[in-house]
Design a protein around this motif. Structure first.
Motif, PDB file in Angstrom:
ATOM      1  N   LEU A   1     -46.813  -7.063  12.124  1.00 58.02           N
ATOM      2  CA  LEU A   1     -46.997  -7.794  10.865  1.00 58.02           C
ATOM      3  C   LEU A   1     -46.653  -6.916   9.665  1.00 58.02           C
ATOM      4  O   LEU A   1     -46.030  -7.375   8.700  1.00 58.02           O
ATOM      5  N   THR A   2     -47.048  -5.650   9.723  1.00 51.43           N
ATOM      6  CA  THR A   2     -46.734  -4.730   8.625  1.00 51.43           C
ATOM      7  C   THR A   2     -45.230  -4.510   8.538  1.00 51.43           C
ATOM      8  O   THR A   2     -44.678  -4.448   7.431  1.00 51.43           O
ATOM      9  N   LEU A   3     -44.562  -4.413   9.678  1.00 48.22           N
ATOM     10  CA  LEU A   3     -43.104  -4.262   9.679  1.00 48.22           C
ATOM     11  C   LEU A   3     -42.430  -5.493   9.065  1.00 48.22           C
ATOM     12  O   LEU A   3     -41.507  -5.366   8.251  1.00 48.22           O
ATOM     13  N   ILE A   4     -42.911  -6.667   9.424  1.00 48.39           N
ATOM     14  CA  ILE A   4     -42.360  -7.894   8.833  1.00 48.39           C
ATOM     15  C   ILE A   4     -42.563  -7.876   7.320  1.00 48.39           C
ATOM     16  O   ILE A   4     -41.667  -8.242   6.554  1.00 48.39           O
ATOM     17  N   ARG A   5     -43.753  -7.438   6.890  1.00 47.05           N
ATOM     18  CA  ARG A   5     -44.021  -7.338   5.450  1.00 47.05           C
ATOM     19  C   ARG A   5     -43.064  -6.355   4.796  1.00 47.05           C
ATOM     20  O   ARG A   5     -42.542  -6.614   3.709  1.00 47.05           O
ATOM     21  N   ALA A   6     -42.785  -5.240   5.451  1.00 49.53           N
ATOM     22  CA  ALA A   6     -41.841  -4.246   4.914  1.00 49.53           C
ATOM     23  C   ALA A   6     -40.450  -4.842   4.759  1.00 49.53           C
ATOM     24  O   ALA A   6     -39.756  -4.586   3.766  1.00 49.53           O
ATOM     25  N   LEU A   7     -40.034  -5.654   5.724  1.00 47.58           N
ATOM     26  CA  LEU A   7     -38.718  -6.289   5.655  1.00 47.58           C
ATOM     27  C   LEU A   7     -38.651  -7.319   4.522  1.00 47.58           C
ATOM     28  O   LEU A   7     -37.563  -7.673   4.062  1.00 47.58           O
ATOM     29  N   GLY A   8     -39.803  -7.771   4.072  1.00 49.06           N
ATOM     30  CA  GLY A   8     -39.849  -8.700   2.948  1.00 49.06           C
ATOM     31  C   GLY A   8     -39.483  -8.061   1.624  1.00 49.06           C
ATOM     32  O   GLY A   8     -39.095  -8.763   0.679  1.00 49.06           O
ATOM     33  N   VAL A   9     -39.584  -6.741   1.513  1.00 52.02           N
ATOM     34  CA  VAL A   9     -39.276  -6.068   0.251  1.00 52.02           C
ATOM     35  C   VAL A   9     -37.812  -6.284  -0.143  1.00 52.02           C
ATOM     36  O   VAL A   9     -37.543  -6.763  -1.254  1.00 52.02           O
ATOM     37  N   PRO A  10     -36.838  -5.943   0.710  1.00 56.54           N
ATOM     38  CA  PRO A  10     -35.455  -6.185   0.293  1.00 56.54           C
ATOM     39  C   PRO A  10     -35.147  -7.677   0.122  1.00 56.54           C
ATOM     40  O   PRO A  10     -34.346  -8.046  -0.747  1.00 56.54           O
ATOM     41  N   LEU A  11     -35.793  -8.526   0.914  1.00 58.99           N
ATOM     42  CA  LEU A  11     -35.585  -9.963   0.757  1.00 58.99           C
ATOM     43  C   LEU A  11     -36.082 -10.421  -0.615  1.00 58.99           C
ATOM     44  O   LEU A  11     -35.398 -11.170  -1.320  1.00 58.99           O
ATOM     45  N   PHE A  12     -37.270  -9.962  -1.002  1.00 61.37           N
ATOM     46  CA  PHE A  12     -37.791 -10.296  -2.331  1.00 61.37           C
ATOM     47  C   PHE A  12     -36.821  -9.827  -3.417  1.00 61.37           C
ATOM     48  O   PHE A  12     -36.506 -10.580  -4.346  1.00 61.37           O
ATOM     49  N   LEU A  13     -36.372  -8.574  -3.318  1.00 59.97           N
ATOM     50  CA  LEU A  13     -35.483  -8.029  -4.345  1.00 59.97           C
ATOM     51  C   LEU A  13     -34.198  -8.851  -4.455  1.00 59.97           C
ATOM     52  O   LEU A  13     -33.726  -9.135  -5.562  1.00 59.97           O
ATOM     53  N   TYR A  14     -33.648  -9.257  -3.319  1.00 59.60           N
ATOM     54  CA  TYR A  14     -32.451 -10.088  -3.340  1.00 59.60           C
ATOM     55  C   TYR A  14     -32.737 -11.437  -4.011  1.00 59.60           C
ATOM     56  O   TYR A  14     -32.014 -11.872  -4.903  1.00 59.60           O
ATOM     57  N   LEU A  15     -33.801 -12.107  -3.558  1.00 56.45           N
ATOM     58  CA  LEU A  15     -34.117 -13.432  -4.094  1.00 56.45           C
ATOM     59  C   LEU A  15     -34.448 -13.397  -5.577  1.00 56.45           C
ATOM     60  O   LEU A  15     -34.068 -14.293  -6.331  1.00 56.45           O
ATOM     61  N   PHE A  16     -35.132 -12.351  -6.011  1.00 55.60           N
ATOM     62  CA  PHE A  16     -35.575 -12.273  -7.403  1.00 55.60           C
ATOM     63  C   PHE A  16     -34.488 -11.761  -8.340  1.00 55.60           C
ATOM     64  O   PHE A  16     -34.240 -12.353  -9.390  1.00 55.60           O
ATOM     65  N   LEU A  17     -33.828 -10.679  -7.951  1.00 56.22           N
ATOM     66  CA  LEU A  17     -32.870 -10.037  -8.857  1.00 56.22           C
ATOM     67  C   LEU A  17     -31.455 -10.593  -8.760  1.00 56.22           C
ATOM     68  O   LEU A  17     -30.737 -10.635  -9.755  1.00 56.22           O
ATOM     69  N   ILE A  18     -31.034 -11.007  -7.579  1.00 55.36           N
ATOM     70  CA  ILE A  18     -29.643 -11.426  -7.392  1.00 55.36           C
ATOM     71  C   ILE A  18     -29.526 -12.957  -7.339  1.00 55.36           C
ATOM     72  O   ILE A  18     -28.750 -13.554  -8.071  1.00 55.36           O
ATOM     73  N   ALA A  19     -30.319 -13.594  -6.472  1.00 58.52           N
ATOM     74  CA  ALA A  19     -30.209 -15.043  -6.301  1.00 58.52           C
ATOM     75  C   ALA A  19     -30.944 -15.823  -7.392  1.00 58.52           C
ATOM     76  O   ALA A  19     -30.745 -17.024  -7.526  1.00 58.52           O
ATOM     77  N   ASP A  20     -31.815 -15.139  -8.159  1.00 58.28           N
ATOM     78  CA  ASP A  20     -32.595 -15.768  -9.236  1.00 58.28           C
ATOM     79  C   ASP A  20     -33.352 -17.000  -8.717  1.00 58.28           C
ATOM     80  O   ASP A  20     -33.228 -18.099  -9.251  1.00 58.28           O
ATOM     81  N   GLN A  21     -34.128 -16.767  -7.662  1.00 57.70           N
ATOM     82  CA  GLN A  21     -34.912 -17.819  -7.015  1.00 57.70           C
ATOM     83  C   GLN A  21     -36.402 -17.487  -7.109  1.00 57.70           C
ATOM     84  O   GLN A  21     -36.984 -16.938  -6.167  1.00 57.70           O
ATOM     85  N   PRO A  22     -37.052 -17.803  -8.248  1.00 56.49           N
ATOM     86  CA  PRO A  22     -38.456 -17.416  -8.403  1.00 56.49           C
ATOM     87  C   PRO A  22     -39.401 -18.052  -7.391  1.00 56.49           C
ATOM     88  O   PRO A  22     -40.355 -17.411  -6.953  1.00 56.49           O
ATOM     89  N   VAL A  23     -39.149 -19.300  -7.005  1.00 52.99           N
ATOM     90  CA  VAL A  23     -40.052 -19.947  -6.050  1.00 52.99           C
ATOM     91  C   VAL A  23     -39.902 -19.311  -4.666  1.00 52.99           C
ATOM     92  O   VAL A  23     -40.894 -19.019  -3.995  1.00 52.99           O
ATOM     93  N   ALA A  24     -38.681 -19.045  -4.232  1.00 53.16           N
ATOM     94  CA  ALA A  24     -38.476 -18.370  -2.946  1.00 53.16           C
ATOM     95  C   ALA A  24     -39.050 -16.951  -3.007  1.00 53.16           C
ATOM     96  O   ALA A  24     -39.649 -16.480  -2.029  1.00 53.16           O
ATOM     97  N   SER A  25     -38.907 -16.279  -4.148  1.00 53.63           N
ATOM     98  CA  SER A  25     -39.493 -14.945  -4.324  1.00 53.63           C
ATOM     99  C   SER A  25     -41.008 -15.021  -4.207  1.00 53.63           C
ATOM    100  O   SER A  25     -41.642 -14.148  -3.602  1.00 53.63           O
ATOM    101  N   PHE A  26     -41.584 -16.076  -4.787  1.00 54.91           N
ATOM    102  CA  PHE A  26     -43.025 -16.308  -4.690  1.00 54.91           C
ATOM    103  C   PHE A  26     -43.441 -16.420  -3.227  1.00 54.91           C
ATOM    104  O   PHE A  26     -44.431 -15.814  -2.805  1.00 54.91           O
ATOM    105  N   VAL A  27     -42.701 -17.201  -2.458  1.00 58.11           N
ATOM    106  CA  VAL A  27     -43.038 -17.411  -1.042  1.00 58.11           C
ATOM    107  C   VAL A  27     -43.021 -16.079  -0.294  1.00 58.11           C
ATOM    108  O   VAL A  27     -43.938 -15.787   0.486  1.00 58.11           O
ATOM    109  N   VAL A  28     -42.005 -15.252  -0.537  1.00 58.48           N
ATOM    110  CA  VAL A  28     -41.911 -13.954   0.145  1.00 58.48           C
ATOM    111  C   VAL A  28     -43.116 -13.082  -0.223  1.00 58.48           C
ATOM    112  O   VAL A  28     -43.740 -12.473   0.653  1.00 58.48           O
TER     113      VAL A  28
END
Length: 181
Positions: free
Chosen positions: A9-36
């Motif tokens: 579970l902690t590893l999955i959470r760690a993998l969420g960091v780059p996903l969040f950064l992509y969704l928030f900074l590049i894709a500009d998806q605040p709701v998807a960023s919220f979910v992550v």
């Protein structure tokens, strides 16, 4: 044991960091960023509960989990600051707090001093910060945005206060000379 449910579970959470950064900074998806971020907060809660319930605690997990927490916090506050959602001086202060405590860990290792365990208030500080950030992402969402903004900053102010308070506590405790029995 390194390979167990809580560490996964902690590893999955760690993998969420780059996903969040992509969704928030590049894709500009605040709701998807919220979910992550929300899923990251849920897995942070569950990994500890499951570790204790299944007796799957480990030294690795005890170090990996707070490391991932720090990674999440650093990634989110820097990302928020780049979009002017947080002031840079606050970001610098939070990062400085973690850097000082990291140097303290090196000092403790060098001196053979046992590491401090995370306190209840330290966990509460991280909890508040990890719950503040997702709410702040929803500020622009119709109908709920104003409430999410208020809830996010409520969690953030309390979390930041506890974060610095516990940082001072950890620093003071960690620099004391260990008692020789």
């Amino acid at each position: 044991m390194m390979l167990n449910i809580p560490n996964a579970l902690t590893l999955i959470r760690a993998l969420g960091v780059p996903l969040f950064l992509y969704l928030f900074l590049i894709a500009d998806q605040p709701v998807a960023s919220f979910v992550v971020l929300a899923l990251g907060g849920i897995t942070d809660y569950l990994d500890g509960k499951i570790a204790r319930a299944l007796n799957q605690t480990s030294d690795f997990g005890a170090k990996f989990d707070p490391t991932v927490d720090r990674l999440y916090i650093a990634a989110v506050i820097i990302a928020f600051a780049t979009k002017e959602l947080l002031p840079w001086p606050l970001v610098a202060a939070i990062i400085a707090r973690d850097l000082i405590l990291f140097l303290e860990i090196i000092y403790q290792k060098f001196r053979g001093i046992p590491f401090l365990e995370v306190s209840f208030l330290g966990k509460a500080a991280t909890f508040n910060l990890l719950y503040a950030f997702p709410f702040l992402l929803l500020e622009e969402v119709a109908v709920i945005g104003v409430w999410c903004f208020a809830a996010g900053w409520s969690f953030a102010i309390w979390g930041i206060t506890l974060y610095f308070y516990t940082g001072i506590q950890y620093l003071a405790k960690g620099l004391r000379k260990p008692k020789i029995l």
